[in-house]
Structures are given as C-alpha cells and as structure tokens.
Design an enzyme around this catalytic site. Structure first.
Site, PDB file in Angstrom:
ATOM      1  N   LYS A   1       0.835  -1.281   0.057  1.00  0.00           N
ATOM      2  CA  LYS A   1       0.181  -0.029  -0.036  1.00  0.00           C
ATOM      3  C   LYS A   1       0.686   1.213   0.106  1.00  0.00           C
ATOM      4  O   LYS A   1       1.832   1.347   0.676  1.00  0.00           O
ATOM      5  CB  LYS A   1      -0.753  -0.219   1.166  1.00  0.00           C
ATOM      6  CG  LYS A   1      -1.765  -1.376   1.378  1.00  0.00           C
ATOM      7  CD  LYS A   1      -2.728  -1.230   2.520  1.00  0.00           C
ATOM      8  CE  LYS A   1      -1.693  -1.633   3.783  1.00  0.00           C
ATOM      9  NZ  LYS A   1      -2.567  -2.120   4.920  1.00  0.00           N
TER      10      LYS A   1
ATOM     11  N   THR B   1      -7.632   8.558   9.259  1.00  0.00           N
ATOM     12  CA  THR B   1      -7.471   7.458   8.459  1.00  0.00           C
ATOM     13  C   THR B   1      -6.889   6.306   9.296  1.00  0.00           C
ATOM     14  O   THR B   1      -6.402   5.078   9.147  1.00  0.00           O
ATOM     15  CB  THR B   1      -5.870   7.659   7.567  1.00  0.00           C
ATOM     16  OG1 THR B   1      -4.792   8.177   8.591  1.00  0.00           O
ATOM     17  CG2 THR B   1      -6.135   8.859   6.611  1.00  0.00           C
TER      18      THR B   1
ATOM     19  N   GLY C   1      -7.408   2.983  11.081  1.00  0.00           N
ATOM     20  CA  GLY C   1      -7.912   1.627  10.545  1.00  0.00           C
ATOM     21  C   GLY C   1      -8.108   1.762   9.247  1.00  0.00           C
ATOM     22  O   GLY C   1      -8.875   0.574   8.523  1.00  0.00           O
ATOM     23  N   THR C   2      -7.338   2.483   8.377  1.00  0.00           N
ATOM     24  CA  THR C   2      -7.434   2.107   6.980  1.00  0.00           C
ATOM     25  C   THR C   2      -6.752   0.633   6.365  1.00  0.00           C
ATOM     26  O   THR C   2      -7.436   0.232   5.586  1.00  0.00           O
ATOM     27  CB  THR C   2      -6.657   3.252   6.105  1.00  0.00           C
ATOM     28  OG1 THR C   2      -5.328   3.158   6.587  1.00  0.00           O
ATOM     29  CG2 THR C   2      -7.340   4.691   6.166  1.00  0.00           C
ATOM     30  N   GLY C   3      -5.682   0.061   6.858  1.00  0.00           N
ATOM     31  CA  GLY C   3      -5.525  -1.141   6.510  1.00  0.00           C
ATOM     32  C   GLY C   3      -6.370  -2.104   6.746  1.00  0.00           C
ATOM     33  O   GLY C   3      -6.299  -2.978   6.178  1.00  0.00           O
ATOM     34  N   CYS C   4      -6.898  -2.072   7.978  1.00  0.00           N
ATOM     35  CA  CYS C   4      -7.979  -3.213   8.481  1.00  0.00           C
ATOM     36  C   CYS C   4      -8.923  -3.051   7.605  1.00  0.00           C
ATOM     37  O   CYS C   4      -9.467  -3.942   7.028  1.00  0.00           O
ATOM     38  CB  CYS C   4      -8.302  -2.681  10.096  1.00  0.00           C
ATOM     39  SG  CYS C   4      -6.854  -2.589  11.372  1.00  0.00           S
TER      40      CYS C   4
END
Length: 267
Positions: free
Chosen positions: A175, A208, A210-213
């Site tokens: 990412k 932002t 928690g974006t990866g989760c």
C-alpha cells in the site's frame, strides 16, 4: 443458500476505528456475516495506544475451534498477532481448518508510531504465516520490516513485493499511503499472473485510523462471496477511498474512516 461468512483474527480496538471493530463493520457493509477471534485487547483512542493485553493462547485457540465447529467460513483475515506464541496458535489451527483464502494484514506499527509486535513475531509471520496466505497487504513500513529493505522508490516497491512473494504468499499488495507521492495513493499489486498499480487521488486528512484493517477486511469479504482476487482488490480500493474521502470527524487525533460512506454512491 449459505450466507457468506468471514472471520477476523485480530486485536480489539477500544476506540472502534481499527482492529476487529473495523473488520466487522466492513464485513457488514459488504453483506458478509462477520466473526472474530480476538488476539489482544488494546486500550487506545484516536490519540494513540495506551496498553496492550495479549489474550492467552488457549483462549484464542478455543475461539477458533468454536467457530470451526459451527460455521461455514469461506475467508479469513489476520490483523495484529502480538507475539510468536499467538502466531503459532493461529497457524496450527489454520492448517487444520478449511476456511478458504487467508488474507494477512501484517499489523506491526500503530498509526501514532507505537510498535505492536516484537522481532520474534515478525520472523514467525515471515516463516510460518505467509506461506499459508493467499494475499498479504503491508504498507511501506511493514514491507520494510518484512524484507529488511529501505523502500522509497517505485522500483524498490516492486523489488520488495517480489521478495515477499518468495516467502510463499500468492498475492502481495504494498500500500502506498506512506509513500512520498503527494498527489496520489498508489498501491502495487503483484500476483502469480500479473502486476498492476491501483491509483487514487491522495486525500489531505488525518482521519485515516483503521485504513489498513478496513482495506484488507473488504478484500476478505469479497473473497468470502467468491470474487476473483482482482475484483476483490479493486473493490477494496474503491471502498477505502470513499471511506477516507467522506470523514466523520470523531476523536481528537487520527480519526476513523467512514465505513458507510459507500452507501451514498449506491442510493
């Protein structure tokens, strides 16, 4: 008809923006029934992580076994796995259970910079967990931890993805949220048959958390419904872009994304 069912194996975020809370919100928005096996309880909010309490591994194992005994699970994701004992417990059960594709979000560093795993855990992720995975979704700092590389350029991102793929995982998504590109957020996708970039306009916001989760949970939900990898990844990119671009302004630090933002475009 069996309703799509997915599991998140991750930590609990008391602030509700990341971890199993973000995952289950995302599953629900994607019309997948979500379940969880909690690896750790965190005391955190949008300002940072205050404490982490790992769940005893026998309780973690019991959670996974209970789910396996009763549900028809078709995809599973992992988030924060804390330590080597936790990873070994998860790996041993995943080898026994037929839960469909495994998506690994190698959560290692909190949004505020706090380390969430130790060195032994990183080693175990590389050696034991990734060979079981269909997809892994590191951000750039996590890709650096997995490879030992310094990643700054496009060429280094592509090289790192190839190196991670050699660990046994089918598809690597690095990412680009931490990249130095101020105009776009570009994610690099490398699978066994193709390589491509996912692009979206970079949004200037601190909301932002928690974006990866959320991104990896959306991929998991789509795969639970039987989607192809490329469709799941592109859907997740669109879902998280909308979630970031329409913030809900909660908390006084790195606020959460808006998990229901996509509904506005679908009504």
């Amino acid at each position: 008809m069996i309703f799509p069912q997915a599991v998140t194996i991750a930590g609990s975020d008391s602030g509700g923006g990341a971890g199993i809370q973000a995952d289950i919100k995302t599953f629900q928005e994607r019309r997948v029934f979500g379940m969880s096996a909690i690896t750790a309880i965190t005391a955190q909010n949008t300002l940072g992580v205050r404490a982490i309490h790992p769940i005893p591994v026998d309780i973690l194992a019991s959670q996974m076994e209970a789910l396996n005994d009763d549900f028809s699970i078709t995809a599973v994701k992992t988030g924060m796995l804390v330590d080597e004992a936790t990873i070994d417990t998860v790996v041993s059960r995943l080898r026994r259970f037929n839960w469909g594709p495994l998506i690994v979000d190698p959560v290692m560093i909190a949004k505020g910079g706090a380390s969430l795993v130790n060195d032994d855990a990183i080693k175990s992720i590389r050696q034991n967990l990734l060979p079981l995975a269909s997809i892994v979704t590191p951000n750039i700092p996590e890709a650096e931890a997995l490879t030992g590389m310094r990643i700054r350029s496009i060429e280094q991102i592509e090289k790192a993805a190839k190196q991670i793929q050699k660990l046994g995982v089918e598809t690597v998504i690095i990412k680009g949220g931490h990249s130095e590109n101020k105009q776009e957020s570009r994610d690099y996708v490398l699978d066994e048959n193709a390589a491509f970039w996912l692009e979206a306009k970079r949004i200037d916001t601190e909301h932002t958390h928690g974006t990866g989760c959320t991104f990896s949970a959306c991929i998991t939900a789509e795969l639970a419904k039987g989607a192809t990898t490329e469709y799941a990844v592109r859907t997740a990119k669109a879902f998280i872009t909308r979630a970031i671009s329409d913030p809900i302004y909660i908390g006084h630090g790195h606020g959460p994304t808006n998990h229901w933002a996509h509904r506005k475009e679908n009504t």
